[in-house]
Enzyme design. Sequence first.
Site, PDB file in Angstrom:
ATOM      1  N   THR A  50      43.450 -15.260-110.140  1.00  0.00           N
ATOM      2  CA  THR A  50      42.393 -14.347-110.587  1.00  0.00           C
ATOM      3  C   THR A  50      41.174 -15.151-111.002  1.00  0.00           C
ATOM      4  O   THR A  50      41.297 -16.149-111.712  1.00  0.00           O
ATOM      5  CB  THR A  50      42.857 -13.472-111.762  1.00  0.00           C
ATOM      6  OG1 THR A  50      43.967 -12.675-111.343  1.00  0.00           O
ATOM      7  CG2 THR A  50      41.743 -12.552-112.232  1.00  0.00           C
ATOM      8  N   PHE A  98      37.703 -15.276-113.086  1.00  0.00           N
ATOM      9  CA  PHE A  98      37.073 -14.667-114.253  1.00  0.00           C
ATOM     10  C   PHE A  98      35.636 -15.158-114.364  1.00  0.00           C
ATOM     11  O   PHE A  98      35.317 -16.300-114.027  1.00  0.00           O
ATOM     12  CB  PHE A  98      37.823 -15.046-115.537  1.00  0.00           C
ATOM     13  CG  PHE A  98      39.207 -14.467-115.638  1.00  0.00           C
ATOM     14  CD1 PHE A  98      39.447 -13.349-116.412  1.00  0.00           C
ATOM     15  CD2 PHE A  98      40.276 -15.063-114.975  1.00  0.00           C
ATOM     16  CE1 PHE A  98      40.731 -12.815-116.519  1.00  0.00           C
ATOM     17  CE2 PHE A  98      41.550 -14.541-115.072  1.00  0.00           C
ATOM     18  CZ  PHE A  98      41.774 -13.410-115.843  1.00  0.00           C
TER      19      PHE A  98
END
Length: 434
Positions: free
Chosen positions: A307, A309
Amino acid sequence: MDLHHCISPGLSCLDARLSSSYLGQRDTAVPISSLGYLKSKILRNQHCFSVAANHSQGESTWPFVPASKIAPVLASRVRPTNAFSDKQSQVNVDEQAMQMQIVKDDLAIEPILKDLSTLTRPLSLTDLPPQPAYGSRLRVAYQGVPGAYSEAAASRAYPNCEAVPCEQFEVAFQAVELWVVDRAVLPIENSLGGSIHRNYDLLLRHRLHIVGEVQLAVHHCLLGLPGVKKEDLRRVVSHPQALAQCENTLSKLGVIREAVDDTAGAAQFIAENNLQDTGAVASARAAEIYGLDILADGIQDDSDNVTRFLMLAREPIIPRVDKPFKTSITFTLEEGPGVLFKALAVFALREINLTKIESRPLRKQPLRIVDDSNNGTAKSVYFDYLFFVDFEASMADFRSQNALGHLQEFATFLKVLGSYPMDVTPMKNFQSEK
């Protein structure tokens, strides 16, 4: 009329003004505060007042000198003046300097002045560098509860920060805007689940700047109460993307899947309600925090689950060219053949690599009706879109400046969301984290 002292640490001087009406007062304290835009409030405490300066770290009381000590000294050595006289507004400079020396010599205020340098002063924009020194105690907002992957991303982005949990993404944006926190670290895309569209929309709604990025390997675990086996589970709760990323494992278990706001929140829900037949898909840290057992480790369908960010701040950083930088922009275009091709060509012509392109509906004007009767057709309805693009170049690079200047010639809207250092963490480091 009160006696005010203004301390200037840079000049090391004391400016004192006195009125005859002030002498003899015994219940007033003279505040000593550093110059600046402080919203001070007076706190009464028996025979004296103290000034409290409100700053980002909380409230701290500034030192003061009671008037009972100053008044007798000045009464004996300084000639009182009429407080309502016109001459009071034009104080003689020499007399003012003499009064300052009297107060300094007789009351020994100098030690107090030295102590002011150790007091915490209100933070300004220059006190909040986009890349803080290691170990600085920044307050960083993230979405979720302790144990969420976003908390781990915040700690990776700003080591030793104070991570502040927020219920929703928008709360994290607002916390930065209102100076409740210094930064926010929020997910923008996942290698399996794709883009987090909500945060793309919030980037336009709020006036924050992207100042960095951090990539985090996602390692899902199946959690349950102590003593529970995975065969005993009837349902599993977690974030919708986490459930989707563990589709194969959950299908084999034959459990009912229920979506909640975040992964760590699912673990907290099970622990607080003592749910024996319910499991959670969350991190190993969430299991540690909420006292759950890890029933199965690494249950995601794809091991390469990362992921990305974004690190958000109130002020942008100064772009550089001595390290890899990435720039994020958003723009809109007129309807027409080849318009998007021309927009992307401004980067290709300058050999700028695009790493991301995303389109979102233009919320305030999602539809556009065009009358094509001149071409022998009826009215046409078009969907208007915003385009989000990330490219590998700094805004300090002349190629980026020329590309955006070219794009602005035919784009109906163009905004730079941020130019920031790239996260160049090797993939092998992600594997070692698991």
